[in-house]
Motif scaffolding. Structure first.
Motif, PDB file in Angstrom:
ATOM      1  N   ASP A 389       0.521  -0.898  -0.227  1.00  0.00           N
ATOM      2  CA  ASP A 389      -0.102  -0.080  -0.078  1.00  0.00           C
ATOM      3  C   ASP A 389       0.775   1.227   0.071  1.00  0.00           C
ATOM      4  N   THR A 390       2.334   0.713  -0.304  1.00  0.00           N
ATOM      5  CA  THR A 390       3.154   2.757   0.030  1.00  0.00           C
ATOM      6  C   THR A 390       4.008   2.091  -0.931  1.00  0.00           C
ATOM      7  N   LEU A 391       4.286   3.627  -1.594  1.00  0.00           N
ATOM      8  CA  LEU A 391       4.749   3.927  -2.641  1.00  0.00           C
ATOM      9  C   LEU A 391       5.775   5.159  -2.144  1.00  0.00           C
ATOM     10  N   SER A 392       6.914   4.838  -2.340  1.00  0.00           N
ATOM     11  CA  SER A 392       8.349   6.359  -2.751  1.00  0.00           C
ATOM     12  C   SER A 392       8.066   6.305  -3.943  1.00  0.00           C
ATOM     13  N   ILE A 393       8.224   7.662  -3.852  1.00  0.00           N
ATOM     14  CA  ILE A 393       8.269   8.070  -5.472  1.00  0.00           C
ATOM     15  C   ILE A 393      10.083   9.330  -5.205  1.00  0.00           C
ATOM     16  N   LYS A 394      10.849   8.902  -6.332  1.00  0.00           N
ATOM     17  CA  LYS A 394      11.296   9.392  -6.648  1.00  0.00           C
ATOM     18  C   LYS A 394      11.108  10.864  -7.073  1.00  0.00           C
ATOM     19  N   VAL A 395      11.553  12.276  -6.640  1.00  0.00           N
ATOM     20  CA  VAL A 395      10.736  13.273  -7.027  1.00  0.00           C
ATOM     21  C   VAL A 395      11.601  14.102  -7.441  1.00  0.00           C
ATOM     22  N   GLY A 396      12.761  14.233  -7.656  1.00  0.00           N
ATOM     23  CA  GLY A 396      14.383  15.608  -7.226  1.00  0.00           C
ATOM     24  C   GLY A 396      13.322  16.743  -7.050  1.00  0.00           C
ATOM     25  N   SER A 397      14.538  17.354  -7.324  1.00  0.00           N
ATOM     26  CA  SER A 397      14.326  18.815  -6.998  1.00  0.00           C
ATOM     27  C   SER A 397      12.651  19.025  -7.093  1.00  0.00           C
ATOM     28  N   GLU A 398      11.293  18.530  -7.474  1.00  0.00           N
ATOM     29  CA  GLU A 398       9.987  18.885  -7.049  1.00  0.00           C
ATOM     30  C   GLU A 398       9.775  18.404  -6.069  1.00  0.00           C
ATOM     31  N   GLN A 400       9.764  19.804  -2.752  1.00  0.00           N
ATOM     32  CA  GLN A 400       8.794  20.715  -2.062  1.00  0.00           C
ATOM     33  C   GLN A 400       7.355  21.274  -2.489  1.00  0.00           C
ATOM     34  N   ALA A 401       7.867  21.070  -4.245  1.00  0.00           N
ATOM     35  CA  ALA A 401       6.723  22.105  -4.870  1.00  0.00           C
ATOM     36  C   ALA A 401       5.356  21.125  -4.717  1.00  0.00           C
ATOM     37  N   ILE A 402       5.792  19.655  -5.084  1.00  0.00           N
ATOM     38  CA  ILE A 402       4.990  18.677  -4.810  1.00  0.00           C
ATOM     39  C   ILE A 402       4.163  18.685  -3.594  1.00  0.00           C
ATOM     40  N   TYR A 403       5.198  18.236  -2.402  1.00  0.00           N
ATOM     41  CA  TYR A 403       4.495  18.411  -1.238  1.00  0.00           C
ATOM     42  C   TYR A 403       3.602  19.343  -0.783  1.00  0.00           C
ATOM     43  N   GLN A 404       3.766  20.638  -1.087  1.00  0.00           N
ATOM     44  CA  GLN A 404       3.205  22.103  -1.152  1.00  0.00           C
ATOM     45  C   GLN A 404       1.954  21.468  -1.426  1.00  0.00           C
ATOM     46  N   ARG A 405       1.932  21.176  -2.811  1.00  0.00           N
ATOM     47  CA  ARG A 405       0.951  20.921  -3.815  1.00  0.00           C
ATOM     48  C   ARG A 405       0.127  20.318  -2.956  1.00  0.00           C
ATOM     49  N   ALA A 406       0.456  19.101  -2.705  1.00  0.00           N
ATOM     50  CA  ALA A 406      -0.573  18.363  -1.202  1.00  0.00           C
ATOM     51  C   ALA A 406      -1.786  19.271  -0.523  1.00  0.00           C
ATOM     52  N   LEU A 407      -0.296  19.959   0.051  1.00  0.00           N
ATOM     53  CA  LEU A 407      -0.615  20.805   1.027  1.00  0.00           C
ATOM     54  C   LEU A 407      -2.551  21.190   0.785  1.00  0.00           C
ATOM     55  N   ASN A 408      -1.928  22.196  -0.093  1.00  0.00           N
ATOM     56  CA  ASN A 408      -3.020  22.357  -0.749  1.00  0.00           C
ATOM     57  C   ASN A 408      -4.164  21.801  -1.316  1.00  0.00           C
ATOM     58  N   HIS A 409      -4.017  20.446  -1.875  1.00  0.00           N
ATOM     59  CA  HIS A 409      -5.469  19.860  -1.518  1.00  0.00           C
ATOM     60  C   HIS A 409      -5.692  19.209  -0.511  1.00  0.00           C
ATOM     61  N   ARG A 414       3.821  11.971   3.010  1.00  0.00           N
ATOM     62  CA  ARG A 414       5.868  11.433   3.811  1.00  0.00           C
ATOM     63  C   ARG A 414       6.981  12.503   3.226  1.00  0.00           C
ATOM     64  N   LEU A 415       7.720  12.931   4.322  1.00  0.00           N
ATOM     65  CA  LEU A 415       9.259  13.469   3.292  1.00  0.00           C
ATOM     66  C   LEU A 415      10.075  12.371   3.196  1.00  0.00           C
ATOM     67  N   ILE A 416      10.999  12.083   2.176  1.00  0.00           N
ATOM     68  CA  ILE A 416      11.820  10.998   2.573  1.00  0.00           C
ATOM     69  C   ILE A 416      13.210  12.172   1.967  1.00  0.00           C
ATOM     70  N   SER A 417      14.245  11.474   3.247  1.00  0.00           N
ATOM     71  CA  SER A 417      15.566  12.072   2.514  1.00  0.00           C
ATOM     72  C   SER A 417      14.808  13.977   1.395  1.00  0.00           C
ATOM     73  N   HIS A 418      15.868  14.129   0.575  1.00  0.00           N
ATOM     74  CA  HIS A 418      15.969  15.339  -0.116  1.00  0.00           C
ATOM     75  C   HIS A 418      14.961  15.129  -1.252  1.00  0.00           C
ATOM     76  N   ASP A 419      14.697  13.948  -1.900  1.00  0.00           N
ATOM     77  CA  ASP A 419      14.466  13.679  -2.912  1.00  0.00           C
ATOM     78  C   ASP A 419      12.993  12.863  -3.536  1.00  0.00           C
ATOM     79  N   SER A 420      12.039  12.319  -2.552  1.00  0.00           N
ATOM     80  CA  SER A 420      11.772  11.598  -2.237  1.00  0.00           C
ATOM     81  C   SER A 420      10.482  11.856  -1.327  1.00  0.00           C
TER      82      SER A 420
END
Length: 963
Positions: A389-398, A400-409, A414-420
């Motif tokens: 049920d759990t995915l770790s998704i590498k998103v690179g430099s995006e 914080q942007a994706i994390y913030q979009r999630a908050l907006n929704h 979950r923040l994992i390391s600096h890029d996932s």
């Protein structure tokens, strides 16, 4: 007109909660005082509590009405933000079926029951817990399971300790997989330090063989979602005599090959996602299962199958029931409680859904996870290919942007390391949620055609579970998991079990040391409010401002009540609080260059968890004698404190004493310890005799834990939940428990002692309400009435039973101990016989044989009315007269109403009644029992048979045909 205005003003005043909480009315209190030859409550306190410890009035405001308190708490609740949580890490959104919510969680018949030490009146919750054990054994593939532990991280720490005790290896290294939940690793590290264990982390597939270890902790699935085939790792470990513990997930195990089938020695985890809300961290029931060979070393409680005196099936607590009181400093764990209510909720969830329902939920969760993984992978994101049920998704430099979009929704990732980023789905996830998540990751990019992706999966594209890791064996095949899937059937099953139990809805539970007081409805209501229930413990801090304000206000109130400078709410039981308090002492002493101090003085009368906790904290226990009056032998204390002054770390005392008296010399005792360089730990189990009267911090204690499930109205839940916050003086404040995932303090603190930063946070609302509604004066009044009721009981019963210990002026504190040993010597009738006979009169027994063997310890609390207290006293007097009949030879020693108690409907209907007393005497021994008869559903349970024939799993339904 002035008179009319005054009258109207009086009518407008809301009724204070104190009148609802305190049982005796004002006129009844006068009657109780007159029995003592006293005129006022202040006179009684003056005669009972030593002047040297009495303090000023509580610096707390007056109490609120129920409505005012609920409105105030609702305002705090609105400051919490309920985002859709995808954080995972062992905590998930879930749906408690309404039939369970209404009939169990919101039902005082379930949540006000006590721990099932008296099995004849606990068969309902015992069956629920036996179902829990069976559920755990089925899903984990193990042979033995216990009836729950406090939380997942504590269970992992207990698994490490079990591995150390059971291993033949001479290594002191414990290996933890680097994909374990971080909060689990933190608690393991805290526990390991004073057990002399070195914790090493790494990739078990690569690094485990390179280490000489006694045990290892694996995570399956891993915290980042990967499902690794751990069978090879387990085989290699076992080839080297390394014991293997596996943390797992019950819903995942519906679909995954079980750790037991792979050879694991221990499997543990949390049952939270089986219908129990996240609640900002708890309470939740951990599960713990082992192989057959380790069953004698399992921590906590195990429910076993035995027989009653008629030969019918009967359940009881089997192994480890009171290990700490028997083995004390040689106990293998300080765990003396569990999460019985939460374990029952999880077991009912499994009973209601059944194997097919659970499989449908698990398959739906996994299918949606697969759709999300395929969709994101098609768009170029790198995801783990094995998952439930759990995915770790590498998103690179995006990131914080994706994390913030999630908050907006209104979604938490979950923040994992600096890029996932991590995404964990659950049973509440819908197809619309998958579309929203895709939008969050893609921004304003391509829309998701969910049905097209689903068709690809149906056409045969791989999912996150490979065929070799797919479960093929049947689960939950016992009839109980296949019989109650309609709401009607489930409702009746729950009610049938409830009817077998005794709780506060039936009458007084006069347990000494356990304080079974009112758990008011207004205190319980907020537990299920969504703003408190549906919050992840690692949610961003700006989303939990209401929770943080509530906890801060509660901690400040507890500081005012105790006289301490700071309070931690993290420990989620009294034993956990003891352990955390002793760690604070040890860490402080290390910080001032006195880490060599390791001797802990403990009175012989102490709770059994005290010496067990001291040993866990790396201390050596030295026992202090008690004098003939049950007080600490001050001469013995001074002698041993001086003898060990160079190494003295702490004294652990309970105040008022475990014997139920205010010891006059308590300040001298504390001064002696401080003079010899030690710290004073005060066990707060008896705080119900101190609130508003005296404060541990003023007496001389440096640290104390509080049992919120005793003094502060959190219900016992049939054996848990509990909360054990600790208060400390200023010098110990830097050494309170912190948390690596969600820090409680910016700097300092010791390691975590619980999975969540604020422990069982959702039930802190109960104590908040209790304190707010009673207020300073109400809290003090409650204490006064508790002491008044106890002295009334002692005074009236003293004509029939010796009261073993008394304090100044012949008074007791909030409880009294009556001595049954002279009766046993004269007639053979034991304290157990009296306890069982009380069931026929409609009572739960007082505490048996603690702290003195052959005694009963009685605590009426402040919530019981004079009529109910008199009903109990009358029952005890009547039983004493029955004992007189035996002593006079009118009834045989081996065939009388006491040794045959409790009596059941089967006895009443017996065609071959061959007893020297009537059926009426057996089942209707008092006028009150005719008006409202409580029927035990089983005769006396045969403990010896259960010990010799250890069975902790559900039996076939044919075994219950006589029930």
């Amino acid at each position: 007109m002035a008179v009319e205005r005054q009258s109207l003003q009086a009518l407008l005043q809301r009724e204070p909660f104190i009148r609802r909480h305190v049982g005796p009315s004002q006129s009844e209190q006068r009657t109780l005082l007159a029995n003592q030859g006293l005129h006022s409550l202040s006179d009684m306190i003056g005669e009972t509590v030593p002047a040297s410890i009495r303090g000023a009035e509580l610096a707390l405001p007056d109490g609120l009405t129920e409505k005012q308190a609920l409105d105030t708490l609702k305002a705090l609740a609105r400051k919490n933000t309920i985002n859709k949580s995808y954080i995972g890490m062992g905590y998930y959104n879930t749906e408690m079926p309404n039939v369970i919510l209404r009939n169990v969680l919101e039902n005082p018949g379930w949540y006000t029951a006590y721990t099932p030490y008296q099995p004849e009146i606990s068969q309902g919750r015992l069956e629920g817990l036996l179902n829990f054990q069976q559920m755990v054994m089925d899903l984990t593939g193990m042979e033995v399971a216990n009836a729950s532990l406090l939380d997942e991280a504590t269970a992992a720490a207990e698994a490490m300790a079990l591995c150390r005790r059971s291993s033949r290896s001479k290594s002191n290294v414990f290996f933890v997989a680097d994909d374990a939940h971080p909060q689990t690793l933190a608690v393991i590290k805290t526990r390991a330090e004073y057990l002399g264990i070195d914790v090493v982390t790494g990739d078990p597939a690569k690094d485990l063989d390179q280490q000489e270890v006694f045990g290892t902790q694996l995570q399956y699935p891993g915290t980042y979602g990967d499902i690794n085939d751990i069978s090879r790792i387990i085989q290699q470990a076992k080839a080297r005599d390394v014991l293997v513990s596996v943390a797992s997930d019950l819903l995942a195990l519906v679909l995954l090959k079980s750790p037991g089938a792979m050879g694991a020695d221990i499997v543990m985890g949390s049952s939270q996602r089986f219908g129990v809300a996240m609640g900002f961290g708890g309470p939740h029931a951990a599960f713990f299962a082992t192989s057959e060979k380790l069953k004698r070393a399992i921590p906590g409680r195990i429910i076993g199958v035995s027989k009653d005196s008629r030969g019918n099936i009967a359940l009881r607590m089997a192994m480890q029931t009171r290990e700490q009181h028997i083995r004390r400093e040689k106990a293998t764990s300080n765990i003396c409680t569990a999460q019985a209510l939460l374990a029952n909720l999880a077991s009912f969830y499994a009973v209601y859904h059944g194997p097919d329902g659970l499989k449908a939920i698990a398959e739906r969760v996994h299918r949606l996870t697969t759709i999300l993984e395929k969709s994101l992978s098609d768009m170029g994101f790198q995801c783990n290919k094995s998952y439930f049920d759990t995915l770790s998704i590498k998103v690179g430099s995006e990131q914080q942007a994706i994390y913030q979009r999630a908050l907006n929704h209104h979604c938490n990732l979950r923040l994992i390391s600096h890029d996932s980023l991590g995404v964990s789905l659950d049973e509440t996830t819908t197809p619309d949620d998958i579309i929203e998540l895709f939008d969050i990751f893609m921004g304003k990019g391509k829309a998701l055609d969910l049905s097209f992706v689903d068709q690809r999966i149906t056409a045969g594209e791989a999912t996150g579970i490979t065929d070799d890791l797919r479960r093929t064996d049947k689960i939950l095949s016992h009839p109980v998991f296949n019989s109650y899937h309609s709401e009607t059937d489930m409702m009746r099953y729950i009610k049938r079990l409830e009817n077998k139990d005794y709780s506060l809805v039936h009458g007084m539970i006069p347990l000494g040391s356990c304080t079974m007081k009112l758990n008011a409805s207004a205190e319980m209501l907020p537990v299920t409010w969504p703003e408190f229930a549906n919050i992840h413990p690692f949610a961003p801090r700006d989303q939990v401002q209401g929770y943080l304000a509530l906890i801060d206000q509660l901690q400040q109130a507890l500081e005012a009540i105790t006289g301490f400078d700071e309070v931690s709410a993290q420990p989620n039981s009294g034993a956990s609080g003891e352990y955390a308090g002793l760690l604070a002492i040890r860490k402080y002493q290390q910080s001032v260059g006195e880490g060599h101090r390791h001797i802990c003085l403990i009175p012989a009368s102490a709770h059994g968890t005290n010496p067990a906790s001291a040993v866990m904290a790396g201390m050596k226990v030295v026992i202090i004698a008690c004098d003939a009056e049950g007080n600490i032998d001050v001469n013995d204390l001074q002698e041993k404190a001086e003898q060990h002054s160079d190494a003295l770390a702490a004294l652990m005392i309970t105040y008022p004493s475990t014997h139920g008296v205010y010891e006059e010399a308590v300040k001298t005792v504390c001064h002696t310890i401080h003079r010899c360089g030690g710290q004073v730990y005060l066990d707060g189990a008896n705080m119900n005799a101190m609130v508003g009267i005296a404060r541990p911090g003023d007496i001389g204690a440096d640290v104390s834990h509080l049992n919120l499930h005793k003094t502060f109205a959190i219900p016992h839940g049939g054996g848990g939940p509990g909360v054990g916050p600790i208060g400390v003086k200023k010098h110990l404040a830097p050494f309170l428990p912190n948390h690596s995932v969600s820090p409680v303090y910016d700097n300092g603190g010791i390691g975590a002692v619980a999975s969540a930063p604020f422990g069982s946070a959702s039930i802190l609302t109960i104590t908040w309400m209790y304190i707010k509604m009673l207020g300073g004066r109400g809290l003090t009044h409650a204490t006064e009435v508790a002491i008044l009721n106890a002295n009334y009981v002692a005074q009236r019963l003293s004509a029939y039973y010796p009261v073993l210990y008394r304090g100044q002026n012949g008074k007791v504190a909030h409880e009294c101990i009556i001595d049954i040993r002279p009766i046993k010597a004269a007639t053979g009738i034991s304290e157990e016989d009296i306890a069982k006979r009380l069931m026929d009169y409609g009572f739960h027994a007082p505490t048996m044989s603690f702290p003195v063997a052959g005694t009963l310890m009685i605590e009426p609390t402040e919530s019981e009315s004079l009529a109910e207290v008199d009903r109990f006293i009358d029952a005890m007097v009547s039983i004493r007269k029955e004992i007189d009949q035996i002593e006079q030879g009118k009834w045989p020693v081996d065939n009388n109403p006491l040794v045959n108690a409790p009596h059941t409907l089967a006895d009443l209907a017996d065609d071959t009644w061959q007893r020297p007393y009537s059926r009426e005497t057996a089942v209707f021994p008092s006028p009150q029992s005719r008006l409202a008869k409580y029927w035990p559903t089983t005769n006396r349970v045969n403990n010896v048979f259960g010990d010799r024939n250890f069975v902790c799993s559900c039996l076939g339904m044919e075994n219950y045909k006589e029930d």
